[in-house]
Design a protein around this motif. Structure first.
Motif, short mmCIF file in Angstrom:
data_model
loop_
_atom_site.label_atom_id
_atom_site.label_comp_id
_atom_site.label_asym_id
_atom_site.label_seq_id
_atom_site.Cartn_x
_atom_site.Cartn_y
_atom_site.Cartn_z
N SER A 27 0.85 -1.18 0.00
CA SER A 27 0.00 0.00 0.00
C SER A 27 0.89 1.23 0.00
O SER A 27 1.91 1.25 0.69
N PRO A 28 0.57 2.24 -0.78
CA PRO A 28 1.42 3.45 -0.79
C PRO A 28 1.35 4.17 0.56
O PRO A 28 0.27 4.43 1.09
N GLY A 29 2.54 4.46 1.12
CA GLY A 29 2.58 5.17 2.39
C GLY A 29 2.29 6.64 2.21
O GLY A 29 2.64 7.26 1.20
N THR A 30 1.64 7.23 3.20
CA THR A 30 1.31 8.65 3.19
C THR A 30 1.78 9.27 4.50
O THR A 30 2.21 8.58 5.43
N ALA A 31 1.66 10.58 4.59
CA ALA A 31 2.01 11.27 5.83
C ALA A 31 1.11 10.79 6.96
O ALA A 31 1.55 10.70 8.12
N LEU A 32 -0.15 10.45 6.64
CA LEU A 32 -1.08 10.00 7.67
C LEU A 32 -0.67 8.64 8.22
O LEU A 32 -0.66 8.43 9.43
N THR A 33 -0.31 7.69 7.33
CA THR A 33 0.10 6.37 7.82
C THR A 33 1.44 6.46 8.55
O THR A 33 1.67 5.74 9.52
N ALA A 34 2.33 7.34 8.11
CA ALA A 34 3.63 7.49 8.78
C ALA A 34 3.45 8.07 10.18
O ALA A 34 4.18 7.70 11.11
N ALA A 35 2.48 8.98 10.34
CA ALA A 35 2.26 9.62 11.63
C ALA A 35 1.81 8.62 12.70
O ALA A 35 1.90 8.89 13.90
N ARG A 36 1.32 7.44 12.28
CA ARG A 36 0.90 6.41 13.23
C ARG A 36 2.08 5.58 13.73
O ARG A 36 1.94 4.77 14.64
N LEU A 37 3.25 5.77 13.12
CA LEU A 37 4.43 4.99 13.46
C LEU A 37 5.30 5.73 14.46
O LEU A 37 5.02 6.86 14.85
N THR A 38 6.38 5.07 14.90
CA THR A 38 7.35 5.68 15.80
C THR A 38 8.57 6.12 15.00
O THR A 38 9.09 5.37 14.19
N ASN A 57 9.06 2.97 12.22
CA ASN A 57 8.55 1.63 12.43
C ASN A 57 7.68 1.59 13.68
O ASN A 57 7.29 2.63 14.21
N ASP A 58 7.40 0.38 14.18
CA ASP A 58 6.48 0.25 15.31
C ASP A 58 7.10 0.63 16.64
O ASP A 58 6.43 1.16 17.52
N ASP A 59 8.41 0.33 16.81
CA ASP A 59 9.02 0.49 18.13
C ASP A 59 10.13 1.52 18.20
O ASP A 59 10.65 1.80 19.28
N GLY A 60 10.54 2.08 17.07
CA GLY A 60 11.58 3.09 17.07
C GLY A 60 12.99 2.55 17.19
O GLY A 60 13.94 3.33 17.28
N LEU A 61 13.16 1.22 17.17
CA LEU A 61 14.50 0.64 17.21
C LEU A 61 15.20 0.93 15.89
O LEU A 61 14.62 0.74 14.81
N CYS A 62 16.44 1.35 15.98
CA CYS A 62 17.18 1.76 14.78
C CYS A 62 17.78 0.56 14.07
O CYS A 62 18.99 0.34 14.09
N VAL A 63 16.92 -0.23 13.44
CA VAL A 63 17.34 -1.39 12.66
C VAL A 63 16.89 -1.16 11.23
O VAL A 63 15.69 -1.05 10.95
N ALA A 64 17.88 -1.06 10.33
CA ALA A 64 17.54 -0.72 8.94
C ALA A 64 16.69 -1.80 8.29
O ALA A 64 15.80 -1.52 7.49
N CYS A 73 0.77 -3.52 4.72
CA CYS A 73 2.13 -2.99 4.76
C CYS A 73 2.25 -1.85 3.75
O CYS A 73 1.78 -1.95 2.61
N HIS A 74 2.89 -0.77 4.20
CA HIS A 74 3.05 0.40 3.36
C HIS A 74 4.49 0.52 2.88
O HIS A 74 5.43 0.25 3.60
N SER A 75 4.60 0.96 1.65
CA SER A 75 5.91 1.23 1.06
C SER A 75 6.06 2.74 0.88
O SER A 75 5.14 3.40 0.39
N TYR A 76 7.22 3.26 1.29
CA TYR A 76 7.47 4.70 1.22
C TYR A 76 8.61 4.93 0.23
O TYR A 76 9.78 4.96 0.59
N ASP A 254 7.52 18.82 19.76
CA ASP A 254 6.75 18.92 18.50
C ASP A 254 6.80 17.62 17.71
O ASP A 254 6.92 17.64 16.47
N CYS A 255 6.70 16.49 18.39
CA CYS A 255 6.77 15.21 17.69
C CYS A 255 5.45 14.95 16.96
O CYS A 255 4.41 14.84 17.60
N PRO A 256 5.48 14.82 15.62
CA PRO A 256 4.24 14.60 14.88
C PRO A 256 3.91 13.12 14.68
O PRO A 256 2.93 12.80 13.99
N PHE A 257 4.69 12.23 15.27
CA PHE A 257 4.48 10.80 15.12
C PHE A 257 3.89 10.22 16.41
O PHE A 257 3.73 10.93 17.41
#
Length: 278
Positions: A27-38, A57-64, A73-76, A254-257
């Motif tokens: 599914s194409p990722g958008t600013a709205l779907t990204a804002a639901r992530l960490t 991603n879901d947890d904010g862990l810095c794993v590429a 699943c969204h692709s950005y 000012d975290c938008p996520f």
């Protein structure tokens, strides 16, 4: 004229286990779907060297490269990330990803920059901006890529005493972080390898390498003055006095996520320091 033609034997390709299952449609990722992530951002900054990794991603862990079970699943593919205008190149776009042990799962977008010298600052806010379809989502991190300097006014460390160490500038820390520890880990590394081994033997009773000095609590969180205990039994010699903050959580506004997790591993050193005995 004789023309020779080599004919390769044609044998059917054996598919990988589970590969026969077609990939689900991204599914194409958008600013709205990204804002639901960490938003996760992990920096390493030591004497101007290091890198930064930014993920959504879901947890904010810095794993590429991440993989999670998901129904959608969204692709950005069209995302730009920058820190104070410095572009952070994209290394993964996210979307469905196949793992032989689990099948199809969702991966997330990731961005990396190495080295990070151009991100150095003297303190204050730094803006981390994610643009999706031209729409900016911006978080502000405080005292992130601050290059700190370590000074030892006395010029020497004396066994069995305390040394006054200055680390400037001070940085603002996030005491609400569950991983926050106000202690500071110092180390001393001799220029001569044999002295490092001798000190390890004096401290621990075994040959090897252990450069740790002690942990000293700052006067205030983010403070610049430290009294560092210097152990007895240190060999006389010259070396490097240093400290490293591991995964220090940075304040974000000012975290938008759904959440913003920004950390830094930062070091400071002073070379040519004399270790002496009283």
């Amino acid at each position: 004229m004789i023309v020779s033609i080599a004919v390769a034997a044609c044998s059917p390709r054996v598919p990988l286990e589970g590969e026969a299952t077609p990939a689900p449609a991204d599914s194409p990722g958008t600013a709205l779907t990204a804002a639901r992530l960490t938003l996760g951002a992990c920096g390493v900054f030591d004497e101007g060297k290091g890198k930064v990794t930014v993920v959504l991603n879901d947890d904010g862990l810095c794993v590429a490269n991440s993989w999670v079970s998901a129904e959608e699943c969204h692709s950005y593919d069209d995302v730009q990330v920058d820190i104070d205008g410095v572009p952070i190149p994209q290394v993964a776009s996210g979307g469905w990803k196949f793992a032989s042990d689990f099948g199809w799962g969702c991966s997330y977008p990731a961005f990396e920059l190495d080295p990070v010298k151009e991100l150095a600052s003297s303190g204050g806010p730094q803006r981390l901006t994610v643009r999706i379809g031209g729409e900016p989502l911006t978080a502000v991190a405080v005292d992130w890529f601050v290059e700190r300097r370590l000074r030892l006014p006395a010029g020497v460390i004396v066994g069995g005493t305390e040394a006054l160490v200055l680390i400037e500038p001070g940085v603002d820390v996030d005491p609400t972080d569950p991983w926050y520890d106000p202690s500071q880990g110092f180390y001393f590394e001799y220029d001569e390898h044999e002295l490092n081994s001798a000190w390890c033997r004096a401290k621990n009773g075994w040959d090897g390498y252990d450069a740790s000095l002690a942990e000293a609590a700052p006067e205030v969180p983010g403070g610049t003055e430290f009294l560092v205990p210097i152990p007895e039994g240190m060999p006389v010699g010259t070396g490097t006095l240093g400290t490293t903050d591991f995964y220090q959580r940075v304040k974000v506004s000012d975290c938008p996520f759904a959440e913003c997790r920004v950390t830094i591993t930062r070091g400071a050193q002073a070379t040519g320091i004399q270790a002496v005995q009283p």
